[in-house]
Write an enzyme that holds these catalytic residues in place. Structure first.
Site, PDB file in Angstrom:
ATOM      1  N   ASP A   1      35.650  46.521  30.209  1.00  0.00           N
ATOM      2  CA  ASP A   1      34.333  46.947  30.157  1.00  0.00           C
ATOM      3  C   ASP A   1      33.461  45.732  29.702  1.00  0.00           C
ATOM      4  OD1 ASP A   1      35.033  46.728  27.393  1.00  0.00           O
ATOM      5  OD2 ASP A   1      34.563  48.774  26.868  1.00  0.00           O
TER       6      ASP A   1
ATOM      7  N   TYR B   1      41.201  39.798  26.510  1.00  0.00           N
ATOM      8  CA  TYR B   1      39.919  39.350  27.305  1.00  0.00           C
ATOM      9  C   TYR B   1      40.368  38.476  28.486  1.00  0.00           C
ATOM     10  CZ  TYR B   1      36.560  41.372  23.886  1.00  0.00           C
ATOM     11  OH  TYR B   1      35.997  42.155  23.208  1.00  0.00           O
TER      12      TYR B   1
ATOM     13  N   HIS C   1      33.610  50.876  23.675  1.00  0.00           N
ATOM     14  CA  HIS C   1      33.461  49.223  23.214  1.00  0.00           C
ATOM     15  C   HIS C   1      32.915  49.580  21.660  1.00  0.00           C
ATOM     16  CE1 HIS C   1      34.581  44.956  23.984  1.00  0.00           C
ATOM     17  NE2 HIS C   1      34.144  44.946  22.990  1.00  0.00           N
TER      18      HIS C   1
END
Length: 400
Positions: free
Chosen positions: A180, A152, A276
């Site tokens: 995303d 991330y 996800h």
């Protein structure tokens, strides 16, 4: 997290399918951990399409072909793996089991699987790598397993650079950048739980903090940690990431053929088609739908990078469906979370055995002994193709 009701799971011997691990985990996990693992965005449509779309593709098996010695080995980013599936990135595994990520990694390494380690892990990336290397040592370095790191990208670029350097120094093989999460999806079950907590505490909503020992975790209990997710992340930023990282790069969370094409243009080594786990945008396409879109409108992609799919897989047979359509390998997440929660390292190994046996049975009955024999015509994807997005309805094909 301590178990708050101490229910014993059924015997591991009774776990015949991966769904059995989910039922077992529900008996042992405290409510907060169950909600974290099982919840999805909004009314759950994205998660449901992940689960349903696998069953909407049928096989077209070939017979009378020698399948005496099926070979399940699959190369992922240049590295051999024992199976055509890998362990997907999952955050805060300490919620599932006190052994957390090191235990999952040990179990998967024993089975020769590749593992993607989450930025939002409960333990440090160095401790997780040490568990992998310790297990390798015990196995005489015979396991083909490699660890990948899921990134991330935080708002603070200096923080991002320092994290990438740590990942590199620790010896991770590839970097999987999550693309995303410009924000966190609305995870309804988690919201209800938080609202009840706030009511119980007289209306006080607490501001989430990063998990203990991990300043990079983007969320705890479905609430974003300030600064951990950058809504400004864009394609141009791949340049500085590539400067910091000289190994393979995979973009995780691609959901359209247009973005697959951009990924190719930006020179990454792989894409993970994923919504996800149904936890981000409401009404997302399944990874299978995006795979079909790519196969239909940009088939050259399969020669230019590796294409992985992730989301909703519960049966090893379905791995073969994705591979027939051109996928390199398939990611498996929640089944491993549940297996570890209920049974620890033995659960991780048993979950792998269940999926691996299903892969082998399907290979034999499909009429293939190696994955290079798989062809798109070995599946019937008409039902999904019928619902696939079509550019010629209102969109100029030349834009692709």
């Amino acid at each position: 997290m301590a178990n708050d009701h101490h229910t014993a799971p059924p015997s591991l011997a009774l776990c015949v399918t991966t769904k059995d691990f989910e039922a077992a985990a529900k008996t042992v996990l405290p409510k907060e951990a169950w909600v974290y693992a099982s919840s999805s965005a909004a009314s759950g449509l994205s998660l449901q399409s992940n689960l349903d779309d696998w069953s909407r593709i049928n096989f077209r098996p070939r017979i009378m072909r020698s399948v005496r010695l099926p070979n399940p080995t699959r190369y992922i980013l240049g590295q051999p793996g024992s199976q055509p599936f890998f362990v997907s990135a999952m955050g805060v595994l300490g919620e599932a089991h006190p052994g957390a990520e090191p235990l999952l990694v040990r179990g998967a390494t024993r089975k020769g699987l590749h593992i993607v380690v989450s930025t939002a892990s409960t333990k440090s990336l160095e401790e997780i790598m040490k568990a992998h290397l310790d297990e390798q040592c015990q196995l005489g370095n015979q396991s083909p397993s490699k660890l990948a790191f899921q990134l991330y990208v935080p708002v603070d670029r200096n923080l991002a650079r320092s994290l990438i350097r740590r990942v590199k120094a620790a010896g991770y093989h590839s970097l999987w950048i999550t693309v995303d999460t410009s924000t966190l999806g609305k995870r309804t079950a988690a919201r209800y739980l938080q609202a009840q907590e706030a009511v119980d505490q007289g209306g006080q909503q607490t501001v989430p903090e990063a998990a203990a020992g991990n300043a990079f975790g983007p969320a705890l209990g479905g609430r974003p940690v300030p600064g951990s997710l950058d809504p400004g992340l864009n394609w141009e930023e791949l340049a500085w990431i590539t400067d910091e990282w000289d190994g393979p790069i995979v973009l995780k969370g691609i959901q359209t053929v247009e973005d697959v094409k951009l990924a190719v243009q930006h020179g990454v080594q792989g894409v993970l088609l994923s919504n996800h786990g149904g936890r981000q945008i409401h009404s997302a396409p399944s990874a299978l739908m995006t795979l079909l879109e790519t196969r239909t409108y940009y088939p050259e992609a399969f020669d230019k990078l590796e294409i992985f799919v992730d989301g909703g897989l519960r049966d090893g047979a379905d791995v073969l469906k994705a591979l027939c359509l051109g996928a390199t390998a398939v990611g498996v997440g929640r089944p491993y979370f549940y297996a570890m929660a209920a049974y620890g390292i033995e659960g991780v190994e048993k979950c792998t055995d269940v999926l691996a046996e299903e892969v082998e049975i399907t290979m034999k009955m499909l009429g293939v002994s190696s994955f290079d024999q798989l062809r798109p015509e070995m599946v019937n994807a008409s039902r999904l193709l019928n619902e696939m997005w079509r550019p010629d309805i209102w969109w100029n094909k030349s834009k692709l």
